[in-house]
Design a protein around this motif. Structure first.
Motif, short mmCIF file in Angstrom:
data_model
loop_
_atom_site.label_atom_id
_atom_site.label_comp_id
_atom_site.label_asym_id
_atom_site.label_seq_id
_atom_site.Cartn_x
_atom_site.Cartn_y
_atom_site.Cartn_z
N LEU A 18 -37.77 43.66 -9.33
CA LEU A 18 -36.50 42.24 -8.56
C LEU A 18 -35.94 42.09 -7.06
O LEU A 18 -35.52 43.23 -6.40
CB LEU A 18 -34.52 42.98 -9.59
N PRO A 19 -35.71 41.48 -6.47
CA PRO A 19 -35.90 41.12 -4.84
C PRO A 19 -34.34 40.98 -4.80
O PRO A 19 -33.63 40.29 -5.77
CB PRO A 19 -36.18 39.53 -4.35
N LEU A 20 -33.80 42.14 -3.87
CA LEU A 20 -32.76 42.39 -3.63
C LEU A 20 -31.91 41.57 -2.19
O LEU A 20 -31.24 41.32 -1.65
CB LEU A 20 -32.14 43.75 -3.14
N TYR A 21 -33.59 40.87 -1.42
CA TYR A 21 -33.65 40.58 -0.78
C TYR A 21 -34.52 38.89 -0.58
O TYR A 21 -35.71 38.73 -1.35
CB TYR A 21 -33.73 40.45 0.56
N GLU A 22 -33.99 38.17 -0.59
CA GLU A 22 -34.61 36.96 -0.86
C GLU A 22 -34.70 36.21 0.23
O GLU A 22 -33.71 35.95 1.29
CB GLU A 22 -33.52 35.88 -1.38
N ALA A 23 -36.17 35.30 0.69
CA ALA A 23 -35.89 35.07 1.11
C ALA A 23 -35.69 33.78 1.89
O ALA A 23 -35.02 32.79 0.77
CB ALA A 23 -38.20 34.09 1.53
N GLN A 222 -26.39 28.59 6.39
CA GLN A 222 -26.88 30.33 6.58
C GLN A 222 -25.07 30.78 7.06
O GLN A 222 -24.89 31.72 6.90
CB GLN A 222 -27.75 30.40 7.29
#
Lengths: 488, 294
Positions: A18-23, A222
């Motif tokens: 599971l990605p903890l960071y996302e693009a 962002q």
């Protein structure tokens, strides 16, 4: 933990991807037309116009003061705002302004949600401006997708370069306008154009060019979603009576294509007005789907309302499927009740009252402050001095403030000590009615050492309240400073 | 803690969990943006570059100097040099102006007082006190009683050359030890002390019957040479005025008797050569402006 679950863990770890960071999801909002877009254009022009042009507005303050309407004079420690001049020791006015600003934000939020974010926040305004440039140079998202397929690499590179150049120009001018608030704007502009400006000006232009270019050109939503604390706070300040940008799901659901919903309607089956065209999502500058309800990333700019209205007009359905509405009214309509508008609620009345109180205090304080001032500090060591003839003397440091743009002469006197003799150290030869007279330059302070002595017999451990007083010899204005006279 | 690492989807929010669970509370996986991670890496890179550029790691006997060659010692010296350069404009004016001019010009007075206060704190406060209020044996510089004169020039002279110091131009003049050296007998000293105290109308202690006639006789024969026939002192010799309300070594009967018996000779060091002339000028103006200056 037993062996079995441990092996399970290993199994789970294997797909622990599971990605903890996302693009970052790139957002290229489409251009929309409509009421809220027009309001946003107007506010953009007004706010940016004020920001870029205000330093050049002149305000005559006489020969000894700067003629710039809004000026932060850091070197001399003065802040000028039209007819108001703030000294460093009056920084509490800024505190008052900040309190007012917070209260106004609270009130805006209680009435109409995050309209600050959607219309007035610099991040929103500059992002809007940068997106206009982006669309002018590279076209709207659809054209850009086509260019990606059809246009030559050279053309795309050229357009990208042009876009970044224009962005940098806007960013540079943003930084340039910023420094103009800290010095005489026309003079500094000429200096900057000739390349003779002070180093600190170039430094700040550089810093603000960088931040503007990065924040408005690249980081955009962002900033709102991840950097700004305000969305979190604002969410706590809104309620079910606040006019937030709302998808009226009571009217929109069940959604379906135009054909399908029309067919369902003919059959008398439930069909909503939303045709699921996703124009609201395409128009959103933060890329959210407003139909999911009020959410953190929504800055309440109303562009989805314009996008939806355009579609609704085309398909001949009533507009404002998305609108500034309250959660309360959506619920009431579902129950068949008429909508209510409750602007006067406990919180809005409270905020408005607080704004009135704080604003009133500030206006009163500003109106009643004198253009002269006096402060006194008693010598700490020694507290008193016994003179050879047995009299007692106390020494004080006095500071006289002249806030007017012309030199003024003040007569100094002291009250509260019997048989008091007042002397001033230094070159004060002038005396008026037995009082020493001090000349204070325009818009300046003057510090002097005052000696008060008395022959009178004081009670042991005496501490007499004394009052120093300055009187403008010409105008008669007075200012006082209290202190004490100490005895052995 | 059940660390099952199962990525269930939270029913309420629709967001998958990280699999971490504490007492039934599961952690939702709301991924941070990747640029955030890159900013974190950037700060790590920054710290590494900082180690290389600036002094960073302590070694056994030394430390890593950093390639930029920055030293805190040099930085403070640069700052001090800047400060001196800023002060030079006023310092030159101070050097050029006379003491009277300094005191009559508000901006010079303010500068001299500021510089004087600092120099006083560094050099004079150990004896005279932080506010110049003095102590027993160390004169109060705030009052209007001056052993060696209270004009600007006299104060400057005292600071430059001191009193009873090794300086060739120092003030000289001692209070002899009349009793210890056998010049006067005890009854004479007591009579002189009572007479001196009577000059400034000090209260006579209970049970004492002063012999003022004898005291006057002793005073005129022994003390008047320095303190004057009227007891008003002589700043040329540092002989204090005995008729006022200020007593450097105490005004009670025992203190006065002790002063006559053992003599008094306070020492003020000479500051010329130790402090530069401008600082001494500033000190002079500062001391004069404390309030007692004449």
């Amino acid at each position: 933990m037993n062996v079995a679950t441990k092996s399970e863990n290993f199994a789970a770890d294997a797909d622990d991807d599971l990605p903890l960071y996302e693009a970052r999801r790139k957002i290229y909002p489409i251009a929309v037309r409509g009421t809220f877009r027009r309001i946003k254009w107007t506010l953009l022009l007004v706010t940016l116009g004020i920001y870029y042009l205000l330093p050049f507005v002149r305000w005559d303050r006489g020969p000894n003061a700067p003629s710039q309407a809004v000026l932060v004079d850091l070197v001399n420690g003065r802040f000028y705002f039209f007819f108001i001049e703030i000294w460093p020791q009056e920084i509490y006015y800024v505190t008052g302004l900040l309190i007012l600003a917070a209260l106004v934000l609270f009130l805006m939020n209680a009435v109409a949600g995050r309209i600050w974010c959607g219309y007035l926040c610099p991040q929103t305004v500059w992002t809007d401006l940068f997106q206009v440039i982006e669309r002018l140079v590279e076209g709207d998202p659809r054209q850009r997708r086509e260019k990606l397929k059809n246009a030559s690499r050279v053309q795309r590179a050229f357009e990208a370069a042009a876009k970044h150049f224009l962005w940098l120009m806007v960013a540079w001018w943003t930084g340039g306008a910023w420094v103009l608030y800290f010095a005489d704007a026309p003079t500094l502009t000429m200096q900057l154009l000739k390349g003779e400006g002070p180093m600190v000006a170039y430094l700040w232009i550089g810093i603000l060019t960088f931040t503007t270019y990065v924040l408005a050109g690249h980081l955009r939503e962002q900033v709102c979603t991840y950097m700004c604390p305000w969305p979190r706070i604002q969410a706590a300040l809104t309620d079910e009576y606040a006019f937030n940008v709302t998808y009226r799901y009571d009217r929109g659901e069940p959604r379906g294509s135009l054909k399908k919903t029309e067919a369902l309607k003919l059959e008398g089956l439930p069909a909503g007005d939303c045709i699921d065209c996703r124009q609201c999502v395409a128009a959103c500058p933060t890329g959210v789907d407003i139909r999911l309800g009020s959410q953190l990333a929504c800055i309440q700019c109303g562009l989805c309302i314009d996008a939806c209205d355009t579609v609704m007009e085309k398909i001949g359905r009533p507009t404002r499927l998305i609108a500034y509405d309250t959660e309360m009214n959506v619920q009431r309509r579902i129950k068949g009740l008429p909508p209510v508008t409750k602007v006067f609620r406990a919180r809005t009345v409270l905020y408005a009252a607080l704004i009135a109180v704080v604003g009133g205090i500030m206006v009163a304080a500003l109106a009643m402050r004198g253009s002269e001032g006096l402060s006194a500090i008693h010598d700490r060591n020694p507290l008193f001095v016994q003179l050879s003839d047995g009299s007692i003397r106390n020494a004080y440091t006095l500071r006289i403030v002249n806030k007017q743009p012309m030199p003024r002469r003040f007569a100094l006197s002291v009250e509260g000590v019997p048989e008091a003799q007042l002397e001033v150290v230094g070159g004060l030869s002038e005396v008026e009615n037995g009082r020493p007279v001090v000349e204070v330059g325009p818009d300046q302070t003057y510090e002097l050492r005052a000696l008060v002595s008395t022959h009178a017999k004081l009670p042991l451990g005496a501490s007499l309240p004394v009052t120093f007083k300055i009187t403008d010899v010409a105008g008669g204005e007075t200012s006082i400073a209290p202190d004490h006279f100490k005895g052995p | 803690m059940a660390d099952t690492h199962k990525h269930e989807v939270d029913a309420v929010t629709g967001i998958s969990t990280t699999g971490h669970e504490w007492d039934g509370i599961r952690e939702l996986n709301n991924p941070l943006p990747r640029w955030w991670l890159w900013v974190f890496y950037l700060t790590i890179l920054w710290s590494v570059l900082y180690w290389i550029a600036y002094p960073a790691w302590p070694l056994v006997t030394s430390y890593t100097y950093g390639v930029l060659g920055w030293k805190s010692r040099e930085a403070i010296q640069t700052d001090l040099a800047d400060l001196r350069a800023q002060r030079a404009a006023f310092g030159d004016k101070l050097a050029a102006a006379s003491l009277e001019e300094i005191e009559q010009t508000p901006e010079l007075l303010a500068f001299a007082r500021a510089q004087g206060r600092a120099a006083f704190g560094d050099n004079c406060a150990p004896c005279h006190g932080a506010g110049g209020a003095g102590a027993k044996g160390y004169p109060n510089l705030n009052d209007d009683d001056w052993l060696w004169g209270g004009s600007l020039e006299q104060i400057q002279q005292t600071i430059l050359h001191g009193a009873r110091s090794a300086d060739a131009e120092a003030h000289v003049g001692d209070m002899p030890a009349f009793g210890r050296d056998g010049m006067l007998q005890r009854p004479e000293i007591v009579a002189a002390a009572d007479y001196v105290r009577s000059l400034s109308n000090l209260a006579v202690p209970a049970g004492v019957t002063p012999d003022l006639a004898k005291g006057k006789e002793v005073f005129e024969a022994n003390c008047a040479a320095c303190h004057g026939a009227d007891g008003k002192g002589n700043p040329e010799l540092g002989a204090p005025n005995l008729t006022d309300g200020i007593w450097l070594f105490g005004s009670d009967r025992d203190s006065v008797i002790a002063s006559i018996t053992n003599g008094r000779a306070g020492l003020m060091p000479a500051w010329s050569g130790r402090l530069d002339p401008t600082t001494i000028k500033a000190l002079t103006v500062y001391v004069h402006s404390l309030g007692g200056g004449k």
